[in-house]
Design an enzyme around this catalytic site. Structure first.
Site, PDB file in Angstrom:
ATOM      1  N   SER A   1      50.610  36.803  -5.215  1.00  0.00           N
ATOM      2  CA  SER A   1      49.609  35.635  -5.728  1.00  0.00           C
ATOM      3  C   SER A   1      50.013  34.975  -6.587  1.00  0.00           C
ATOM      4  O   SER A   1      50.316  35.179  -7.796  1.00  0.00           O
ATOM      5  CB  SER A   1      48.081  36.340  -5.747  1.00  0.00           C
ATOM      6  OG  SER A   1      47.452  35.242  -6.225  1.00  0.00           O
ATOM      7  N   ASN A   2      50.017  33.666  -6.562  1.00  0.00           N
ATOM      8  CA  ASN A   2      50.555  32.823  -7.357  1.00  0.00           C
ATOM      9  C   ASN A   2      49.048  32.571  -8.550  1.00  0.00           C
ATOM     10  O   ASN A   2      49.358  32.355  -9.681  1.00  0.00           O
ATOM     11  CB  ASN A   2      50.496  31.180  -7.023  1.00  0.00           C
ATOM     12  CG  ASN A   2      51.919  31.087  -6.115  1.00  0.00           C
ATOM     13  OD1 ASN A   2      52.951  31.522  -6.639  1.00  0.00           O
ATOM     14  ND2 ASN A   2      51.812  30.485  -5.067  1.00  0.00           N
TER      15      ASN A   2
END
Ligand code: PLP
Length: 324
Positions: free
Chosen positions: A78-79
């Site tokens: 996940s960014n």
């Protein structure tokens, strides 16, 4: 917090306004309409893309509430988790991250970044994405019981306040387009948890711009995604004291291809073209799939300019296999 007559508190992270660029070589390659890119991949903070704008408001709110630790979660690629870890660092807050699944056999770039930013990374032991949503309240209660002052952020930073960041970003974009004398017919953005599209929709309604906003859903089925976007857009509008969006304002296209985190042939081709014609990098999980939709829309009607809102995803470039 009502944001009708004042700006929301903002903890500065970004280098905005991000540029708006016309990509003529890409236009020529598809024989399509004028195509513009809003470069939130160049947001200027921790490769955080769209997450940086949301975090400016969420971190300010956390500080306002006297929090001492940010708590959020997502997948190991996940960014948002990596961006939250970076934001916590510069706000002198701690960060605890809850990822679904188990520690990956191969360290993912997002998690490696998050760890280097000092985050405490934990795993649910359950590979369902919802296990993060179930685990976060428990983790927050545990931290509180241990004497900490946690500020919880749902996956993707998808809250009404997070979405307000993109209401304000629409004002930024609108001012830039006015200077350029450009009026796009369509704005295309990658949609995951929905907060970014929701903010753009609410901002578009608020500023009475005539363009339609198309979200390219990369993770959720279209109907579910549309419901989330509309709900978040309405909550964001309420915070801003602006008119609510209607179902007609929310357009979601299915861009999942073989599934979340799995590269799609159309997305790969869009990424190849963007790199080859413009030196523009797109990640396989979000932006490549969304750009494929933008290119299709631009090719369908040569008279209607399209703006692609680039949301970042740079760390995912070193993870071409995507989410496991
Ligand atoms: C690069 C990139 N683009 C788009 C999105 C989708 O944004 P949202 O979750 O607000 O829908 C994400 C979310 O993780 C992202 O990392």
């Amino acid at each position: 917090m009502l944001i009708s007559d004042r700006m929301p508190a903002r903890f500065p992270l970004t280098a905005t306004p991000t540029p708006v660029q016309r990509v003529r070589r890409l236009e020529a390659a598809i024989g399509g309409a004028e195509l513009y890119v809003k470069r939130d991949d160049l947001i200027g903070f921790g490769f955080a893309g769209n997450k940086a704008r949301k975090l400016e408001l969420l971190v300010a709110d956390a500080l306002d509430q006297g929090a001492d630790v940010l708590v959020t979660g997502g997948g190991p690629t996940s960014n948002h988790v990596q961006a939250t870890a970076a934001a916590a660092r510069v706000a002198d807050l701690d960060c605890v991250l809850l990822c679904y699944g188990a520690p990956p056999a191969v360290e993912q770039p997002s998690l490696a970044f998050a760890r280097s930013f000092g985050a405490d990374v934990r795993f649910t032991g359950d590979f369902r994405r919802e296990s993060v949503d179930e685990g976060l309240p428990v983790l927050i209660d545990d931290l509180r019981a241990a004497g900490r002052r946690p500020y919880g952020i749902p996956r993707g930073g998808a809250t009404a306040l997070g979405a307000v960041a993109y209401v304000l970003a629409v004002d930024e974009l609108a001012a830039q387009l006015d200077l350029l004398g450009v009026a796009p017919a369509t704005v295309v953005v990658a949609t995951g948890s929905g907060g970014t599209q929701a903010g753009i929709v609410a901002g578009t309604v608020r500023s009475d711009r005539g363009w339609r906003v198309v979200g390219a859903s990369v993770s959720r089925p279209v109907a579910e995604c549309g419901r989330r976007v509309l709900e978040l857009a309405r909550s964001a509008a309420e915070l801003c004291g602006s008119p609510p969006a209607t179902t007609a304002d929310v357009m979601v296209h299915d861009a999942r291809g073989p599934g979340y985190g799995r590269p799609a042939a159309e997305g790969d081709e869009a990424a190849r073209l963007a790199a080859n014609r413009e030196g523009l990098l797109l990640d396989p999980v979000y932006t490549a799939k969304a750009m494929a939709h933008a290119l299709r829309i631009a090719a369908e009607d040569r008279r209607s300019p399209v703006l692609f809102w680039h949301t970042g995803g740079v760390p995912l470039l070193s993870n071409p296999v995507g989410e496991r």
